[in-house]
Scaffold this motif. Structure first.
Motif, mmCIF file in Angstrom:
data_model
loop_
_atom_site.group_PDB
_atom_site.id
_atom_site.type_symbol
_atom_site.label_atom_id
_atom_site.label_comp_id
_atom_site.label_asym_id
_atom_site.label_seq_id
_atom_site.Cartn_x
_atom_site.Cartn_y
_atom_site.Cartn_z
ATOM 1 N N GLY A 155 -0.668 12.093 -9.530
ATOM 2 C CA GLY A 155 -1.536 13.135 -9.213
ATOM 3 C C GLY A 155 -3.083 12.705 -8.578
ATOM 4 O O GLY A 155 -4.008 13.078 -8.607
ATOM 5 N N MET A 156 -2.856 11.413 -7.974
ATOM 6 C CA MET A 156 -4.101 10.896 -7.301
ATOM 7 C C MET A 156 -3.716 10.623 -5.630
ATOM 8 O O MET A 156 -2.935 11.042 -5.375
ATOM 9 N N LYS A 157 -4.963 10.096 -5.099
ATOM 10 C CA LYS A 157 -4.979 10.125 -3.723
ATOM 11 C C LYS A 157 -3.936 9.175 -3.124
ATOM 12 O O LYS A 157 -3.592 8.087 -3.466
ATOM 13 N N ASP A 158 -3.335 9.560 -2.025
ATOM 14 C CA ASP A 158 -2.543 8.837 -1.037
ATOM 15 C C ASP A 158 -3.482 8.301 0.119
ATOM 16 O O ASP A 158 -3.999 9.114 0.642
ATOM 17 N N LEU A 159 -3.916 7.075 -0.150
ATOM 18 C CA LEU A 159 -4.980 6.471 0.819
ATOM 19 C C LEU A 159 -4.561 6.256 2.274
ATOM 20 O O LEU A 159 -5.406 6.363 3.117
ATOM 21 N N GLY A 160 -3.287 6.302 2.432
ATOM 22 C CA GLY A 160 -2.780 6.223 4.154
ATOM 23 C C GLY A 160 -2.643 4.820 4.257
ATOM 24 O O GLY A 160 -2.489 3.930 3.198
ATOM 25 N N ARG A 161 -2.849 4.428 5.477
ATOM 26 C CA ARG A 161 -2.674 3.015 5.983
ATOM 27 C C ARG A 161 -3.877 2.224 6.245
ATOM 28 O O ARG A 161 -4.752 2.888 6.779
ATOM 29 N N ILE A 162 -3.977 1.002 5.933
ATOM 30 C CA ILE A 162 -4.991 0.234 6.078
ATOM 31 C C ILE A 162 -5.475 0.141 7.661
ATOM 32 O O ILE A 162 -6.736 0.162 8.038
ATOM 33 N N GLY A 163 -4.461 0.176 8.492
ATOM 34 C CA GLY A 163 -4.720 -0.241 9.890
ATOM 35 C C GLY A 163 -5.104 0.872 10.606
ATOM 36 O O GLY A 163 -5.301 0.826 11.945
ATOM 37 N N ALA A 164 -4.985 2.066 9.885
ATOM 38 C CA ALA A 164 -5.328 3.338 10.826
ATOM 39 C C ALA A 164 -6.691 3.468 10.875
ATOM 40 O O ALA A 164 -7.437 4.452 9.996
ATOM 41 N N THR A 165 -7.251 2.624 11.607
ATOM 42 C CA THR A 165 -8.894 2.829 11.644
ATOM 43 C C THR A 165 -9.280 3.490 12.884
ATOM 44 O O THR A 165 -10.665 3.610 13.258
ATOM 45 N N GLY A 166 -8.412 3.917 13.992
ATOM 46 C CA GLY A 166 -8.949 4.803 14.983
ATOM 47 C C GLY A 166 -9.833 3.916 15.779
ATOM 48 O O GLY A 166 -10.061 2.677 15.814
ATOM 49 N N ALA A 167 -10.813 4.537 16.684
ATOM 50 C CA ALA A 167 -11.564 3.883 17.767
ATOM 51 C C ALA A 167 -12.916 4.679 17.683
ATOM 52 O O ALA A 167 -12.904 5.739 17.198
ATOM 53 N N GLY A 168 -13.948 4.223 18.467
ATOM 54 C CA GLY A 168 -15.117 4.801 18.625
ATOM 55 C C GLY A 168 -16.107 4.690 17.267
ATOM 56 O O GLY A 168 -15.763 4.062 16.411
ATOM 57 N N ASP A 169 -17.141 5.335 17.318
ATOM 58 C CA ASP A 169 -18.106 5.009 16.402
ATOM 59 C C ASP A 169 -17.807 5.836 15.173
ATOM 60 O O ASP A 169 -16.796 6.844 15.223
ATOM 61 N N MET A 179 0.847 -1.255 -0.018
ATOM 62 C CA MET A 179 -0.040 0.046 0.221
ATOM 63 C C MET A 179 0.997 1.431 -0.049
ATOM 64 O O MET A 179 0.463 2.158 -0.660
ATOM 65 N N GLY A 180 2.011 1.182 0.769
ATOM 66 C CA GLY A 180 2.841 2.372 0.809
ATOM 67 C C GLY A 180 3.360 2.791 -0.807
ATOM 68 O O GLY A 180 3.558 3.921 -1.155
ATOM 69 N N MET A 181 3.978 1.461 -1.509
ATOM 70 C CA MET A 181 4.261 1.604 -2.896
ATOM 71 C C MET A 181 3.271 2.192 -3.560
ATOM 72 O O MET A 181 3.484 3.148 -4.701
ATOM 73 N N ARG A 182 2.053 1.715 -3.409
ATOM 74 C CA ARG A 182 0.772 2.264 -4.265
ATOM 75 C C ARG A 182 0.656 3.571 -4.060
ATOM 76 O O ARG A 182 0.402 4.369 -5.020
ATOM 77 N N ASN A 183 0.820 3.943 -2.763
ATOM 78 C CA ASN A 183 0.338 5.584 -2.519
ATOM 79 C C ASN A 183 1.485 6.530 -2.961
ATOM 80 O O ASN A 183 1.200 7.484 -3.483
ATOM 81 N N ARG A 184 2.818 5.981 -2.907
ATOM 82 C CA ARG A 184 3.831 6.737 -3.882
ATOM 83 C C ARG A 184 3.558 6.748 -5.150
ATOM 84 O O ARG A 184 3.773 7.807 -5.858
ATOM 85 N N ARG A 204 0.648 8.983 -5.900
ATOM 86 C CA ARG A 204 0.861 10.576 -6.003
ATOM 87 C C ARG A 204 1.389 11.162 -6.950
ATOM 88 O O ARG A 204 1.632 12.248 -7.502
ATOM 89 N N MET A 205 2.492 10.092 -7.654
ATOM 90 C CA MET A 205 3.230 10.750 -8.524
ATOM 91 C C MET A 205 2.181 10.971 -10.051
ATOM 92 O O MET A 205 2.492 11.541 -10.795
#
Length: 183
Positions: free
Chosen positions: A72-86, A61-66, A69-70
């Motif tokens: 001109g499209m979105k960097d989606l970030g990390r799959i595991g960055a889901t946070g907490a709460g509703d 995913m990191g390679m995809r994001n880089r 970006r080159m």
């Protein structure tokens, strides 16, 4: 120790929010698995699955994001960055935006210039048993989107069943009676 079922490719459930989009989709895939116990919600299942994503996949995913970006499209970030709460519709959770949310189904997705992807995690509870379905639909790919899908298609068909099976094992192990409690 209870033997777990394997994740199986299946039809998108008839009552899934994604079902109407399957017929005209460029790519559609669904896998389902019987769970040894039900998670609290489809949102919790998504967070649990995201936490199980292997490091090598986050690296892809990191390679995809880089690369995106080159172009001109979105960097989606990390799959595991889901946070907490509703969450609410429009919130970002991991690499996706919440499109819809009920206790038993969460619909997530992303849209960029090259395609639109939508994912549903649907939890079905019947007679004390639980099944989890992960359905993905890709629509409106342009030439870049079709090229993008060349490696994504086979990887998706491998990683989704792998994650579902890993999740079912984790649930079984977390809810198994402890052997240290027996004399």
């Amino acid at each position: 120790m209870t033997r777990l079922s394997r994740a199986r490719t299946c039809a998108v459930p008839a009552d899934s929010a994604l079902r109407p989009a399957v017929g005209g989709a460029y790519f559609a895939h669904c896998a389902g698995i019987a769970l040894p116990c039900a998670p609290a919600s489809a949102l919790q299942a998504y967070r649990d699955l995201a936490a199980l994503v292997p490091g090598w996949f986050e690296g892809l995913m990191g390679m995809r994001n880089r690369a995106m970006r080159m172009l001109g499209m979105k960097d989606l970030g990390r799959i595991g960055a889901t946070g907490a709460g509703d969450v609410c519709v429009g919130d970002k959770i991991g690499i996706f935006t919440v499109f819809g949310h009920t206790p038993d189904e969460i619909v997530l997705g992303d849209e960029d210039r090259h395609l639109r992807v939508t994912l549903s995690l649907q939890l079905k509870r019947e007679d004390g048993a639980a099944r989890l379905y992960c359905a993905t639909v890709v629509e409106r790919p342009n030439r870049l989107g079709r090229f993008y899908m060349l490696p994504v298609n086979p990887i998706h068909r491998l990683i989704v069943p792998y994650l579902l099976e890993h999740y079912a094992r984790r649930l079984r192990d977390e809810h198994a009676p402890s052997t240290k409690d027996t004399p």
